[in-house]
Design an enzyme around this catalytic site. Structure first.
Site, mmCIF file in Angstrom:
data_model
loop_
_atom_site.group_PDB
_atom_site.id
_atom_site.type_symbol
_atom_site.label_atom_id
_atom_site.label_comp_id
_atom_site.label_asym_id
_atom_site.label_seq_id
_atom_site.Cartn_x
_atom_site.Cartn_y
_atom_site.Cartn_z
ATOM 1 C CG ASP A 64 79.050 31.385 39.239
ATOM 2 O OD1 ASP A 64 79.496 32.341 38.576
ATOM 3 O OD2 ASP A 64 78.431 30.434 38.706
ATOM 4 C CG ASP A 103 76.248 34.517 39.800
ATOM 5 O OD1 ASP A 103 75.185 34.424 39.171
ATOM 6 O OD2 ASP A 103 77.378 34.480 39.258
ATOM 7 C CE LYS A 133 75.428 37.030 37.163
ATOM 8 N NZ LYS A 133 75.655 35.730 36.492
ATOM 9 C CD GLU A 135 76.001 31.263 34.126
ATOM 10 O OE1 GLU A 135 76.081 30.297 33.338
ATOM 11 O OE2 GLU A 135 76.969 31.680 34.789
ATOM 12 C CD GLU A 202 80.525 36.455 30.767
ATOM 13 O OE1 GLU A 202 79.650 36.157 31.610
ATOM 14 O OE2 GLU A 202 81.703 36.069 30.832
HETATM 15 O O1 KIV Z 1 80.207 35.154 38.286
HETATM 16 C C1 KIV Z 1 80.451 36.247 37.772
HETATM 17 O O2 KIV Z 1 81.366 36.970 38.179
HETATM 18 C C2 KIV Z 1 79.656 36.670 36.642
HETATM 19 C C3 KIV Z 1 80.302 37.667 35.750
HETATM 20 C C4 KIV Z 1 80.443 37.127 34.418
HETATM 21 C C5 KIV Z 1 79.670 38.981 35.804
HETATM 22 O O3 KIV Z 1 78.582 36.187 36.432
#
Ligand code: KIV
Length: 301
Positions: A64, A103, A133, A135, A202
């Protein structure tokens, strides 16, 4: 696309890509078991995806971060599912072989398990991603478990989680104190128990990343600025090539200044057009004298 080098006369992208096998989850785990570090990059468009796949990148993340790198926002929060799907589709067309991760954007999984599953499913059904993915730590364990139960592989993301940067006090290293580090380790354990196959760490101190990597049993760890001891490394593509003019994170390594090459080329174009140096005969198309004479005659009628 061009052939790969002067002696390589193949110009069919499908022929070039066919040499590389599609990466699967067992394939990624085998590499980890064999002690081979995994390479991962962000990507948001077709031509870059083509080059990344051809270069042999294992994992491609349509991050994202495209909110900043491609759409010019100041952060990732305004990014929508539709933005992510459109870019993920383009990346999949360019990179048929890499393990492709979509993401989950802000507020597409936080509100409920059901919303999380439905939005994760869009990445799979509409963009042919291999997984998603998201968070967050223990507080996201039920979302992770629900998505995994739906048959969708999930990568977790801990440490600096940009969608919560306001709560975290900005874009800064996470887990420097023993208490903070212990919380990140507990979150990693909760994510693993919920079923993630991988966790991206990260901006976490390298010692903390090492401890988490050593303790990971059923998932592999990817580092972003978190040291050498993870199972793999990720960078943001635009940081690698000087393509994001506003900011260069400390941990990014620049592998080439494509931004400068492009800017120099653009200035040269403006100069050549202004000075009537462009175009030259090889840059445009002509008509035979006979056809031109016939055209002129027809205009007089
Ligand atoms: O959105 C993104 O590019 C990420 C990076 C921090 C890997 O999540």
């Amino acid at each position: 696309m061009r052939p790969r080098n002067d002696s390589d006369t193949r110009s069919n992208p499908e022929e070039i890509m066919a040499e590389r096998k599609k990466l699967t989850l067992p394939g990624l785990f085998k590499k980890v078991a064999d002690g081979q570090p995994l390479s991962m990059l962000t990507c948001y468009d077709y031509p870059t995806a083509y080059f990344q796949d051809e270069a042999g990148i294992d994992i491609i993340l349509v991050g994202d971060s495209l909110g900043m790198t491609m759409l010019g926002y100041d952060g990732t929060l305004p990014v929508t599912m539709d933005d992510m799907i459109r870019h993920s589709q383009a990346v999949r067309r360019g990179a048929p072989n890499a393990w492709l991760i979509g993401d989950m954007p802000y507020m597409t999984y936080q509100p409920s398990v059901e919303r999380a599953i439905l939005n994760a499913g869009r990445f799979m059904a509409e963009a042919s991603c291999d997984g998603i993915k998201l968070e967050g730590g223990a507080e996201m364990a039920d979302r992770v478990a629900g998505i995994v139960r739906s048959g969708i592989p999930v990568m977790g993301h801990l440490g600096l989680t940009p969608q919560s940067s306001s709560a975290l006090g900005g874009f800064r290293v996470q887990g420097k104190s023993a208490a903070q580090a212990k919380k990140i380790m507990d979150d990693a354990k909760a994510l693993e128990e919920a079923g993630v196959y991988s966790i991206l760490l990260e901006m976490v101190p390298d010692r903390v990343c090492k401890l988490i990597t050593e303790r990971a049993k059923n998932c592999f760890i990817i580092s972003l600025g978190s040291g050498r001891d993870a199972h793999g490394q990720v960078l943001i593509y635009h940081d690698m090539f000087g393509l994001y003019p506003k900011f260069k994170p400390k941990m990014a390594k620049v592998y080439g200044d494509a931004g400068k090459v492009i800017l120099d080329g653009l200035k040269q174009f403006v100069k050549e057009v202004t000075e009537k140096q462009f175009p030259q005969p090889e840059n445009y198309f002509r008509m035979t004298d006979a056809e031109y004479a016939e055209l002129c005659a027809s205009l007089k009628r």
